[in-house]
Design a protein around this motif. Structure first.
Motif, mmCIF file in Angstrom:
data_model
loop_
_atom_site.group_PDB
_atom_site.id
_atom_site.type_symbol
_atom_site.label_atom_id
_atom_site.label_comp_id
_atom_site.label_asym_id
_atom_site.label_seq_id
_atom_site.Cartn_x
_atom_site.Cartn_y
_atom_site.Cartn_z
ATOM 1 N N LEU A 13 0.827 -1.203 0.000
ATOM 2 C CA LEU A 13 0.000 0.000 0.000
ATOM 3 C C LEU A 13 0.863 1.256 0.000
ATOM 4 N N THR A 14 0.302 2.320 -0.545
ATOM 5 C CA THR A 14 0.974 3.625 -0.469
ATOM 6 C C THR A 14 0.637 4.327 0.836
ATOM 7 N N GLY A 15 -0.466 3.927 1.446
ATOM 8 C CA GLY A 15 -0.884 4.544 2.695
ATOM 9 C C GLY A 15 -2.335 4.216 2.977
ATOM 10 N N ALA A 16 -2.880 4.883 3.991
ATOM 11 C CA ALA A 16 -4.267 4.638 4.395
ATOM 12 C C ALA A 16 -5.023 5.952 4.428
ATOM 13 N N ARG A 17 -6.195 5.963 3.809
ATOM 14 C CA ARG A 17 -7.023 7.169 3.868
ATOM 15 C C ARG A 17 -7.848 7.202 5.151
ATOM 16 N N ARG A 18 -8.015 6.017 5.761
ATOM 17 C CA ARG A 18 -8.763 5.939 7.010
ATOM 18 C C ARG A 18 -8.120 4.895 7.919
ATOM 19 N N VAL A 19 -7.948 5.235 9.197
ATOM 20 C CA VAL A 19 -7.462 4.305 10.208
ATOM 21 C C VAL A 19 -8.362 4.468 11.434
ATOM 22 N N ARG A 20 -9.018 3.388 11.834
ATOM 23 C CA ARG A 20 -9.919 3.436 12.986
ATOM 24 C C ARG A 20 -9.433 2.477 14.064
ATOM 25 N N ASP A 21 -9.311 2.961 15.296
ATOM 26 C CA ASP A 21 -8.950 2.162 16.463
ATOM 27 C C ASP A 21 -10.224 1.465 16.963
ATOM 28 N N LEU A 22 -10.261 0.133 16.847
ATOM 29 C CA LEU A 22 -11.490 -0.602 17.156
ATOM 30 C C LEU A 22 -11.695 -0.819 18.647
ATOM 31 N N TRP A 23 -10.645 -0.786 19.432
ATOM 32 C CA TRP A 23 -10.825 -0.894 20.877
ATOM 33 C C TRP A 23 -11.363 0.401 21.470
ATOM 34 N N ARG A 24 -10.867 1.523 20.966
ATOM 35 C CA ARG A 24 -11.258 2.823 21.534
ATOM 36 C C ARG A 24 -12.360 3.507 20.742
ATOM 37 N N HIS A 25 -12.759 2.881 19.627
ATOM 38 C CA HIS A 25 -13.824 3.444 18.791
ATOM 39 C C HIS A 25 -13.468 4.865 18.349
ATOM 40 N N GLN A 26 -12.216 5.044 17.938
ATOM 41 C CA GLN A 26 -11.735 6.377 17.561
ATOM 42 C C GLN A 26 -11.136 6.356 16.156
ATOM 43 N N GLU A 27 -11.426 7.408 15.394
ATOM 44 C CA GLU A 27 -10.787 7.598 14.093
ATOM 45 C C GLU A 27 -9.394 8.176 14.307
ATOM 46 N N GLN A 28 -8.404 7.615 13.623
ATOM 47 C CA GLN A 28 -7.010 8.033 13.775
ATOM 48 C C GLN A 28 -6.562 8.984 12.669
ATOM 49 N N VAL A 53 -8.474 -0.484 8.555
ATOM 50 C CA VAL A 53 -7.720 0.370 7.641
ATOM 51 C C VAL A 53 -8.383 0.349 6.265
ATOM 52 N N GLU A 54 -8.548 1.536 5.704
ATOM 53 C CA GLU A 54 -8.993 1.664 4.318
ATOM 54 C C GLU A 54 -7.858 2.295 3.530
ATOM 55 N N ALA A 55 -7.401 1.597 2.497
ATOM 56 C CA ALA A 55 -6.177 1.961 1.790
ATOM 57 C C ALA A 55 -6.375 3.154 0.863
ATOM 58 N N LEU A 56 -5.291 3.921 0.686
ATOM 59 C CA LEU A 56 -5.231 4.922 -0.368
ATOM 60 C C LEU A 56 -5.119 4.237 -1.723
ATOM 61 N N PRO A 57 -5.551 4.881 -2.784
ATOM 62 C CA PRO A 57 -5.368 4.282 -4.110
ATOM 63 C C PRO A 57 -3.882 4.097 -4.416
ATOM 64 N N GLY A 58 -3.602 3.128 -5.242
ATOM 65 C CA GLY A 58 -2.220 2.904 -5.659
ATOM 66 C C GLY A 58 -1.643 1.657 -5.013
ATOM 67 N N HIS A 59 -0.502 1.237 -5.565
ATOM 68 C CA HIS A 59 0.131 0.005 -5.106
ATOM 69 C C HIS A 59 1.641 0.188 -5.120
ATOM 70 N N MET A 60 2.300 -0.372 -4.108
ATOM 71 C CA MET A 60 3.758 -0.335 -4.032
ATOM 72 C C MET A 60 4.299 -1.766 -4.017
ATOM 73 N N THR A 61 5.393 -1.998 -4.717
ATOM 74 C CA THR A 61 6.032 -3.314 -4.673
ATOM 75 C C THR A 61 6.920 -3.386 -3.442
ATOM 76 N N PRO A 62 6.936 -4.524 -2.775
ATOM 77 C CA PRO A 62 7.718 -4.633 -1.534
ATOM 78 C C PRO A 62 9.216 -4.698 -1.755
ATOM 79 N N GLY A 63 9.684 -4.796 -2.987
ATOM 80 C CA GLY A 63 11.115 -4.908 -3.259
ATOM 81 C C GLY A 63 11.499 -6.331 -3.585
ATOM 82 N N PRO A 64 12.663 -6.525 -4.182
ATOM 83 C CA PRO A 64 13.083 -7.869 -4.588
ATOM 84 C C PRO A 64 13.405 -8.740 -3.378
#
Length: 707
Positions: free
Chosen positions: A388-403, A424-435
């Motif tokens: 992933l390139t990143g996350a557009r949304r991150v939610r803490d499920l124990w604390r019920h909080q948006e990060q 986690v809801e991912a940002l668009p796009g894809h990254m290769t993990p490397g060789p």
């Protein structure tokens, strides 16, 4: 009997999601008189009034101890002193809208064999269906002609009908769940003369014939080599031994027994799901306060792992004493949804700061980050690891909080033995993990007793065994290439039944520990560790001088040199300088699968860590993992300064306990000594040195190979 000829218990309408409920066994381990009809009715009532039933907790499961005899057809019957009317009890449970479970074992017990009871609806008798020569019918059976638990020969007429009759009796009482215990291959018995695979198939067929939807769990620590049978005929399989201390400590359970599940689960992570059945991690002892033997952070971490594994969630302890913490932990609907997702997680990063991830599809993920050390730590997940390139949304499920959104890497400070569980809801796009590059163990340099062996599930059908129990018994990968200096990811494909540990060394650096587990010596478990490499060729050596490492299939090294590296360092006591009477040796629940003992009663009888290295002078967290039964005193000496007295306590020499304190260390190399000149000291497992975590640290990557 073939797999295709028997209706699968997994499609009996009850196993498409892991169940939620309660089991009696944990409380039985500290109160032998607990298992009675009156107490089971009280547990059912307590569940109904706890509020947890509204969150899906419905099962009330009786474990071992309810049976008192056999009927005229050789079927187990309740002990009339403790269960005078088991059907009335189950009717009471059903009256609350709950389900009732029961415990039994494969084979036939001796009283029914001696009575040679007729098998219901057949011309046959119990002795007609026994395997000859007589032998143990399950893992609890003894050797010889009189094993007490007798093996059934399912090629004989009347054998299936006997199991049908037992299940029909349970069904007539209203049973909704059966735990079939002592199942082999497994339960730490590989005696294939017992081999309960045909028993499990017969129980599954009997459940189908009963006309009642009954959940079937096979137990305990079954071998993964036979997963095709467990999947075809059961709803869940226990992958570990009991989580309870069972008098080996003063509480229901403790952290080392929870940690064992973290080590064993990677070997089973690929075989769970709605069509495969579920990995059962045993009871969750989280609602009885201090009696559970876990801190609140440890309880939360346990629930998180169970949920990420999609394991059945069933509480232990006494529901009549269920505290608010237990209700909150067990009743978090966002966490329960993770458990019920039908998407068991996989471990993407292992070691002391593991990360587990479940791909829900559509760019959505469940992510769990853990801190296995008792020191505070920053856990980092580079999104590249997930592609992933990143996350557009991150939610803490124990604390019920948006990060909020996150790019590059996600970092969080966790308390000792703590966790964070995210949606986690991912940002668009894809990254290769490397060789990445594979390095086969059999093609590496083998020393001492290390030798190749056949392995049907391994890369190239070969593994290396005979490692450990001596410093020279090792495998060395001498040409591990890195394009530049940096932190890379090393996947270790290892094989073991139960706990084992490597001490590995990169180039001429310090020993590092990989604590692993698994369910097979033929099917590798995979775990990925960050490792510092220098530009060019590197040597990585695996072994364990004092104890047992797993067999080794291969390592896979990859990435771009920018992996996240833990800021802490671990130093095993058994690999330190042992003075005087101090000895090192095997100990099952300890890091490195070993500890140092016979410490104290003389100034020379001490453990010295001569090369504790930190990058800068200042205050650090020092974790000392020790074991003692009763109070003992340990003296800590840092760089020859005045001793610091540590008065420690514990309830077992079998399980390590953590003590964390702040200490001052100088930049570079430090010497830390532990002992007691005047009296016996605790046994020592390891020390962990970690920076004092500051909020500002969260803004910078943990990646550094300069310590």
């Amino acid at each position: 009997m073939t797999l295709a000829s028997v209706a699968s218990a997994q499609v009996n309408g009850v196993g498409q999601r892991p169940y939620l409920g309660w089991s009696s066994f944990s409380q039985q381990t500290i109160d032998p008189a607990f298992l009675t009809q009156a107490n089971m009715v009280a547990q059912s009532d307590a569940l109904a009034t706890s509020g947890l039933q509204a969150h899906g907790y419905t099962y009330i499961n009786l474990d071992s101890g309810w049976q008192g005899g056999f009927d005229a057809n050789g079927r187990p019957t309740p002990d009339p002193r403790t269960f005078p009317d088991i059907k009335a009890m189950i009717d009471h449970i059903h009256g609350h809208g709950q389900k009732a479970g029961i415990y039994w074992i494969p084979g036939v017990e001796e009283p029914a064999v001696q009575a040679n009871s007729p098998i219901l609806g057949t011309p046959y008798h119990i002795q007609d269906i026994l395997a000859l020569p007589h032998r143990a019918g399950n893992a609890f059976g003894a050797p010889g002609e009189s094993p007490y638990h007798y093996k059934i020969d399912f090629s004989k007429a009347g054998a299936q009908e006997y199991i049908d009759s037992v299940v029909a009796l349970f069904a007539s009482w209203g049973v909704d769940f059966i735990k079939l215990d002592g199942v082999t291959p497994g339960s730490y018995s590989d005696d294939l003369s017992i081999d309960n695979r045909d028993d499990v198939a017969a129980w599954s067929k009997a459940i189908s014939r009963s006309g009642r939807p009954i959940w079937l769990t096979v137990s305990w620590a079954v071998d993964k080599d036979y997963q095709d049978v467990w999947q075809a005929y059961s709803n869940a399989r226990r992958i570990d031994d009991d989580v309870e201390c069972e008098s080996r400590c003063a509480t229901l359970t403790n952290w080392p027994r929870i940690e064992k599940r973290f080590r064993d689960l990677p070997g089973w992570q690929d075989v769970a799901g709605p069509s495969k059945g579920w990995n059962d991690l045993d009871s969750l002892d989280i609602g009885d306060g201090d009696e559970d033997g876990l801190t609140v952070d440890e309880k939360r971490s346990a629930v998180t792992l169970w949920a990420m594994a999609n394991a059945p969630l069933y509480l232990g302890g006494d529901l009549t004493k269920l505290d608010e913490t237990g209700k909150q932990l067990a009743g978090n609907d966002e966490v329960i949804a993770v458990d019920q997702s039908g998407k068991p997680a996989v471990q993407v990063i292992g070691g002391d700061l593991p990360v587990w991830v479940s791909d829900l599809g559509g760019g959505r993920y469940h992510v769990a980050l853990f801190n296995m050390n008792a020191t505070r730590a920053v856990v980092e997940l580079p999104w590249r690891v997930l592609g992933l390139t990143g996350a557009r949304r991150v939610r803490d499920l124990w604390r019920h909080q948006e990060q909020g959104p996150s790019s590059g890497s996600y970092r969080v400070e966790l308390p000792g033995h703590g966790t964070q569980l995210l949606l986690v809801e991912a940002l668009p796009g894809h990254m290769t993990p490397g060789p990445s590059t594979n390095y086969e163990a059999e093609a590496a340099t083998l020393a001492g007793t290390a030798a190749p062996a056949a392995c049907a599930g391994c890369s190239g059908d070969v593994k290396v065994g005979g490692l450990g129990l001596g410093a020279g018994n090792a495998v060395s990968f001498d040409h591990v290439y890195a394009p530049r200096d940096g932190a890379y990811l090393m996947r270790v494909d290892s094989l073991t039944l139960g706990l084992r540990s490597y001490l590995y060394q990169v180039n001429d650096g310090p020993f590092q520990t990989f604590n692993s587990g698994g369910g097979s010596f033929q099917l590798p478990s995979q775990s990925t560790l960050p490792v510092c490499l220098r530009k060019g060729f590197n040597r990585i050596r695996f072994g364990n001088a004092a104890s047992y490492p797993p067999d080794l299939d291969r390592i896979v090294v990859g990435g771009t040199g920018d992996a996240a590296l833990p800021a802490s360092s671990t130093y095993e006591a058994e690999a330190a300088v042992l003075g005087g009477t101090v000895t090192a040796g095997f100990s099952n629940y300890f890091s490195g699968l070993a500890k140092a003992g016979n410490i104290g009663v003389g100034s020379a009888n001490s453990v010295t860590f001569p090369a504790v290295t930190v990058p800068t002078s200042g205050s650090y967290q020092l974790e000392i993992d020790y074991a003692t039964k009763g109070p003992r005193t340990l003296y800590l000496v840092i760089n020859g300064q005045a001793p610091i007295r540590l008065d420690l306590d514990g309830s077992s020499f079998d399980d390590p306990v953590a003590k964390v304190l702040d200490v001052s260390l100088k930049a570079g190399t430090n010497t830390i000594g532990l002992g007691n000149a005047d009296a016996p000291a605790p046994d020592l497992d390891r020390i962990v040195v970690a920076p004092r975590v500051l909020p500002a640290w969260l803004g910078a990557s943990a990646t550094t190979c300069q310590r």
